[in-house]
Design a protein around this motif. Structure first.
Motif, PDB file in Angstrom:
ATOM      1  N   TRP A  18      32.719  27.951  37.573  1.00  0.00           N
ATOM      2  CA  TRP A  18      31.649  28.710  38.216  1.00  0.00           C
ATOM      3  C   TRP A  18      31.118  27.996  39.453  1.00  0.00           C
ATOM      4  CZ3 TRP A  18      26.804  26.512  38.667  1.00  0.00           C
ATOM      5  CH2 TRP A  18      26.535  25.416  37.846  1.00  0.00           C
ATOM      6  N   ALA A  19      30.453  28.799  40.298  1.00  0.00           N
ATOM      7  CA  ALA A  19      29.763  28.293  41.481  1.00  0.00           C
ATOM      8  C   ALA A  19      28.590  29.224  41.737  1.00  0.00           C
ATOM      9  CB  ALA A  19      30.697  28.257  42.692  1.00  0.00           C
ATOM     10  N   ALA A  20      27.472  28.682  42.208  1.00  0.00           N
ATOM     11  CA  ALA A  20      26.274  29.512  42.330  1.00  0.00           C
ATOM     12  C   ALA A  20      25.294  28.935  43.333  1.00  0.00           C
ATOM     13  CB  ALA A  20      25.590  29.648  40.969  1.00  0.00           C
ATOM     14  N   ASP A  21      24.506  29.856  43.908  1.00  0.00           N
ATOM     15  CA  ASP A  21      23.274  29.437  44.569  1.00  0.00           C
ATOM     16  C   ASP A  21      22.126  29.964  43.710  1.00  0.00           C
ATOM     17  OD1 ASP A  21      23.069  32.156  45.178  1.00  0.00           O
ATOM     18  OD2 ASP A  21      22.788  31.850  47.336  1.00  0.00           O
ATOM     19  N   ALA A  22      20.913  30.033  44.244  1.00  0.00           N
ATOM     20  CA  ALA A  22      19.775  30.449  43.425  1.00  0.00           C
ATOM     21  C   ALA A  22      19.866  31.907  42.987  1.00  0.00           C
ATOM     22  CB  ALA A  22      18.476  30.225  44.198  1.00  0.00           C
ATOM     23  N   ASP A  23      20.584  32.746  43.751  1.00  0.00           N
ATOM     24  CA  ASP A  23      20.563  34.187  43.526  1.00  0.00           C
ATOM     25  C   ASP A  23      21.815  34.741  42.850  1.00  0.00           C
ATOM     26  OD1 ASP A  23      18.034  34.560  44.737  1.00  0.00           O
ATOM     27  OD2 ASP A  23      18.960  34.485  46.725  1.00  0.00           O
ATOM     28  N   TYR A  24      22.967  34.187  43.153  1.00  0.00           N
ATOM     29  CA  TYR A  24      24.226  34.756  42.683  1.00  0.00           C
ATOM     30  C   TYR A  24      25.143  33.681  42.117  1.00  0.00           C
ATOM     31  CZ  TYR A  24      23.162  39.222  44.920  1.00  0.00           C
ATOM     32  OH  TYR A  24      22.578  40.412  45.264  1.00  0.00           O
ATOM     33  N   CYS A  25      25.957  34.086  41.142  1.00  0.00           N
ATOM     34  CA  CYS A  25      26.913  33.184  40.509  1.00  0.00           C
ATOM     35  C   CYS A  25      28.294  33.835  40.466  1.00  0.00           C
ATOM     36  CB  CYS A  25      26.460  32.843  39.090  1.00  0.00           C
ATOM     37  SG  CYS A  25      27.568  31.719  38.197  1.00  0.00           S
ATOM     38  N   TYR A  26      29.286  33.092  40.923  1.00  0.00           N
ATOM     39  CA  TYR A  26      30.694  33.457  40.764  1.00  0.00           C
ATOM     40  C   TYR A  26      31.232  32.723  39.545  1.00  0.00           C
ATOM     41  CZ  TYR A  26      35.690  32.432  41.408  1.00  0.00           C
ATOM     42  OH  TYR A  26      37.032  32.232  41.210  1.00  0.00           O
ATOM     43  N   GLY A  27      32.027  33.424  38.736  1.00  0.00           N
ATOM     44  CA  GLY A  27      32.675  32.782  37.604  1.00  0.00           C
ATOM     45  C   GLY A  27      34.091  33.278  37.453  1.00  0.00           C
ATOM     46  N   ALA A  28      34.959  32.475  36.847  1.00  0.00           N
ATOM     47  CA  ALA A  28      36.355  32.858  36.665  1.00  0.00           C
ATOM     48  C   ALA A  28      36.906  32.248  35.385  1.00  0.00           C
ATOM     49  CB  ALA A  28      37.199  32.416  37.858  1.00  0.00           C
ATOM     50  N   ILE A  29      37.804  32.989  34.755  1.00  0.00           N
ATOM     51  CA  ILE A  29      38.513  32.545  33.562  1.00  0.00           C
ATOM     52  C   ILE A  29      39.982  32.926  33.713  1.00  0.00           C
ATOM     53  CG2 ILE A  29      38.806  32.857  31.066  1.00  0.00           C
ATOM     54  CD1 ILE A  29      35.860  33.535  30.871  1.00  0.00           C
ATOM     55  N   GLU A  30      40.883  32.018  33.368  1.00  0.00           N
ATOM     56  CA  GLU A  30      42.309  32.314  33.286  1.00  0.00           C
ATOM     57  C   GLU A  30      42.805  31.890  31.911  1.00  0.00           C
ATOM     58  OE1 GLU A  30      44.665  31.836  37.255  1.00  0.00           O
ATOM     59  OE2 GLU A  30      43.398  30.055  37.043  1.00  0.00           O
ATOM     60  N   LEU A  31      43.450  32.809  31.197  1.00  0.00           N
ATOM     61  CA  LEU A  31      43.964  32.522  29.863  1.00  0.00           C
ATOM     62  C   LEU A  31      45.432  32.912  29.782  1.00  0.00           C
ATOM     63  CD1 LEU A  31      41.075  33.782  27.535  1.00  0.00           C
ATOM     64  CD2 LEU A  31      41.454  31.478  28.425  1.00  0.00           C
ATOM     65  N   ALA A  32      46.272  31.992  29.343  1.00  0.00           N
ATOM     66  CA  ALA A  32      47.682  32.288  29.121  1.00  0.00           C
ATOM     67  C   ALA A  32      47.823  33.157  27.876  1.00  0.00           C
ATOM     68  CB  ALA A  32      48.471  30.996  28.960  1.00  0.00           C
ATOM     69  N   GLU A  33      48.503  34.272  28.000  1.00  0.00           N
ATOM     70  CA  GLU A  33      48.658  35.168  26.859  1.00  0.00           C
ATOM     71  C   GLU A  33      49.404  34.505  25.707  1.00  0.00           C
ATOM     72  OE1 GLU A  33      49.872  39.198  27.475  1.00  0.00           O
ATOM     73  OE2 GLU A  33      49.229  39.147  29.576  1.00  0.00           O
ATOM     74  N   SER A  34      50.264  33.546  26.016  1.00  0.00           N
ATOM     75  CA  SER A  34      51.040  32.884  24.973  1.00  0.00           C
ATOM     76  C   SER A  34      50.161  32.118  23.981  1.00  0.00           C
ATOM     77  CB  SER A  34      52.060  31.934  25.597  1.00  0.00           C
ATOM     78  OG  SER A  34      51.409  30.956  26.400  1.00  0.00           O
ATOM     79  N   ASP A  35      48.922  31.854  24.345  1.00  0.00           N
ATOM     80  CA  ASP A  35      47.996  31.154  23.453  1.00  0.00           C
ATOM     81  C   ASP A  35      47.268  32.100  22.502  1.00  0.00           C
ATOM     82  OD1 ASP A  35      48.626  28.727  24.641  1.00  0.00           O
ATOM     83  OD2 ASP A  35      46.976  28.838  26.091  1.00  0.00           O
ATOM     84  N   TYR A  36      47.559  33.409  22.581  1.00  0.00           N
ATOM     85  CA  TYR A  36      46.828  34.409  21.799  1.00  0.00           C
ATOM     86  C   TYR A  36      47.809  35.367  21.144  1.00  0.00           C
ATOM     87  CZ  TYR A  36      42.937  32.408  24.266  1.00  0.00           C
ATOM     88  OH  TYR A  36      42.026  31.507  24.755  1.00  0.00           O
ATOM     89  N   ALA A  37      47.305  36.128  20.188  1.00  0.00           N
ATOM     90  CA  ALA A  37      48.173  37.037  19.440  1.00  0.00           C
ATOM     91  C   ALA A  37      48.746  38.141  20.324  1.00  0.00           C
ATOM     92  CB  ALA A  37      47.396  37.646  18.268  1.00  0.00           C
ATOM     93  N   ASP A  38      47.933  38.639  21.246  1.00  0.00           N
ATOM     94  CA  ASP A  38      48.361  39.723  22.132  1.00  0.00           C
ATOM     95  C   ASP A  38      47.343  39.838  23.262  1.00  0.00           C
ATOM     96  OD1 ASP A  38      46.137  40.960  20.941  1.00  0.00           O
ATOM     97  OD2 ASP A  38      47.360  42.162  19.584  1.00  0.00           O
ATOM     98  N   ILE A  39      47.543  40.823  24.158  1.00  0.00           N
ATOM     99  CA  ILE A  39      46.648  40.958  25.304  1.00  0.00           C
ATOM    100  C   ILE A  39      45.233  41.336  24.861  1.00  0.00           C
ATOM    101  CG2 ILE A  39      47.351  43.347  25.724  1.00  0.00           C
ATOM    102  CD1 ILE A  39      46.202  40.704  28.339  1.00  0.00           C
ATOM    103  N   ALA A  40      45.106  42.103  23.784  1.00  0.00           N
ATOM    104  CA  ALA A  40      43.759  42.431  23.289  1.00  0.00           C
ATOM    105  C   ALA A  40      43.023  41.181  22.844  1.00  0.00           C
ATOM    106  CB  ALA A  40      43.851  43.441  22.145  1.00  0.00           C
ATOM    107  N   ASP A  41      43.722  40.292  22.155  1.00  0.00           N
ATOM    108  CA  ASP A  41      43.105  39.059  21.664  1.00  0.00           C
ATOM    109  C   ASP A  41      42.725  38.147  22.820  1.00  0.00           C
ATOM    110  OD1 ASP A  41      42.236  37.319  19.594  1.00  0.00           O
ATOM    111  OD2 ASP A  41      44.106  36.187  19.738  1.00  0.00           O
ATOM    112  N   ALA A  42      43.613  38.029  23.825  1.00  0.00           N
ATOM    113  CA  ALA A  42      43.302  37.210  25.000  1.00  0.00           C
ATOM    114  C   ALA A  42      42.107  37.773  25.751  1.00  0.00           C
ATOM    115  CB  ALA A  42      44.522  37.127  25.914  1.00  0.00           C
ATOM    116  N   THR A  43      42.061  39.098  25.883  1.00  0.00           N
ATOM    117  CA  THR A  43      40.948  39.726  26.599  1.00  0.00           C
ATOM    118  C   THR A  43      39.639  39.550  25.847  1.00  0.00           C
ATOM    119  OG1 THR A  43      42.502  41.375  27.474  1.00  0.00           O
ATOM    120  CG2 THR A  43      40.155  41.854  27.669  1.00  0.00           C
ATOM    121  N   ARG A  44      39.682  39.720  24.525  1.00  0.00           N
ATOM    122  CA  ARG A  44      38.469  39.502  23.724  1.00  0.00           C
ATOM    123  C   ARG A  44      37.956  38.078  23.914  1.00  0.00           C
ATOM    124  NH1 ARG A  44      37.442  36.507  20.119  1.00  0.00           N
ATOM    125  NH2 ARG A  44      39.652  36.011  19.786  1.00  0.00           N
TER     126      ARG A  44
END
Length: 321
Positions: free
Chosen positions: A75-101
């Motif tokens: 994440w990165a932010a100033d006082a008013d707004y925050c940007y955030g990001a997540i990247e998850l490899a699908e191979s670490d989860y049961a399926d795309i639904a599980d990765a998305t959850r």
């Protein structure tokens, strides 16, 4: 407390290191032809640009930016707004639904516990978005995982959002967002059924996003969700990219009218997603006719969430006074 100062978004051709050296850069988005960096403010999105090298998409805040990591969240932010990001490899989860959850559970927990608890806009990129028939389609599983992960953040005040199929083939779910210290105002489009009210034929879990979000702040800024050739809840003009673009712009005109904002111009920064590289020339010519020269746009190759749709547009639109 004063109203939030708006962030600025632009497409910039520059050296990545120089951009990340700027103290008020909130986020930098590169695309599939861009270099890598481990800076929390940077994400290389898995979409191939129609013309290479692509510029960077650069978000700049009004205040000095702080950065950090919280589990899977960068994440990165100033006082008013925050940007955030997540990247998850699908191979670490049961399926795309599980990765998305998992991704949305982390997003929801971070936002709820932060100084920027109000989601304005979310972008989602996943590989093979249309693979699978009927309820087995990966996009439908993504929607199920998203709703499960949103948890307490769910309701009718959904943020604006897009979900696009990666064109680089990597099965890594990418989710990034903009959140604010004050709530924005969701905007719906009278030409289109609200996404969360889609009938069962579109999957077991309706998509959870608003058609746009008017950001909080001292200047009007509209974050536009992915918009395509859909009227009501039905796709239009199967196989005809020019007709789909005409319908898409009719939807965008209606959306801007609902937000009481003028047509696209100098305050517009748009992303145009094209399913087939063979359609890029026709799409570009169509955009040249429909958009003024001062409306910035970036054309990217990516799959749309419905197999019959050939093109989608999203972006930021601000009134220039």
């Amino acid at each position: 407390m004063s109203l939030p100062a708006p962030i600025s978004i632009d497409y910039v051709s520059a050296d990545l290191a120089d951009l990340l050296a700027e103290p008020r850069v909130l986020a930098v988005l590169g695309f599939a032809d861009a270099p890598a960096s481990d800076d929390p403010r940077y994400l290389r999105v898995g979409l191939v640009p129609a013309a290479s090298p692509a510029p960077y998409e650069v978000w700049r805040a009004q205040g000095v930016v702080e950065t950090g990591r919280d589990g899977d969240v960068r994440w990165a932010a100033d006082a008013d707004y925050c940007y955030g990001a997540i990247e998850l490899a699908e191979s670490d989860y049961a399926d795309i639904a599980d990765a998305t959850r998992a991704a949305y559970s982390a997003l929801a927990a971070f936002v709820a516990g932060s100084r920027w608890p109000h989601l304005v806009r979310i972008w989602n990129y996943l590989a093979d978005i249309n693979v699978g028939d009927g309820d087995a389609e990966r996009y439908k599983h993504f929607c199920t995982g998203r709703a499960a992960g949103m948890g307490a953040l769910s309701g009718t005040a959904f943020p604006a959002a897009s979900a696009i199929g990666r064109s680089d083939g990597a099965r890594v779910l990418q989710v990034y967002w903009l959140a604010a210290r004050e709530p924005g105002r969701p905007i719906e489009n009278p030409r289109q059924t609200s996404a969360w009210r889609y009938p069962r034929q579109f999957g077991p879990t309706a998509p959870t996003f608003a058609r746009a979000m008017r950001a909080p702040g001292m200047a009007p800024q509209l974050y536009i969700s992915g918009t395509a050739s859909v009227v009501g809840h039905a796709s239009q003009h199967d196989g005809d990219v020019d007709a789909q673009l005409a319908e898409t712009f009719a939807n965008l005109d209606s959306l801007l009218a609902s937000a009481t904002l003028p047509h696209f111009g100098a305050g517009s920064v748009l992303k145009v997603y094209v399913r087939h590289a063979s359609d890029v020339a026709a799409v570009t010519a169509n955009l040249d006719r429909r958009l003024p020269p001062d409306a910035r746009r970036l054309v990217l190759i990516g799959d749309i969430c419905r197999l019959e749709l050939l093109v989608e547009i999203d972006g930021l639109h601000a009134a220039v006074i």
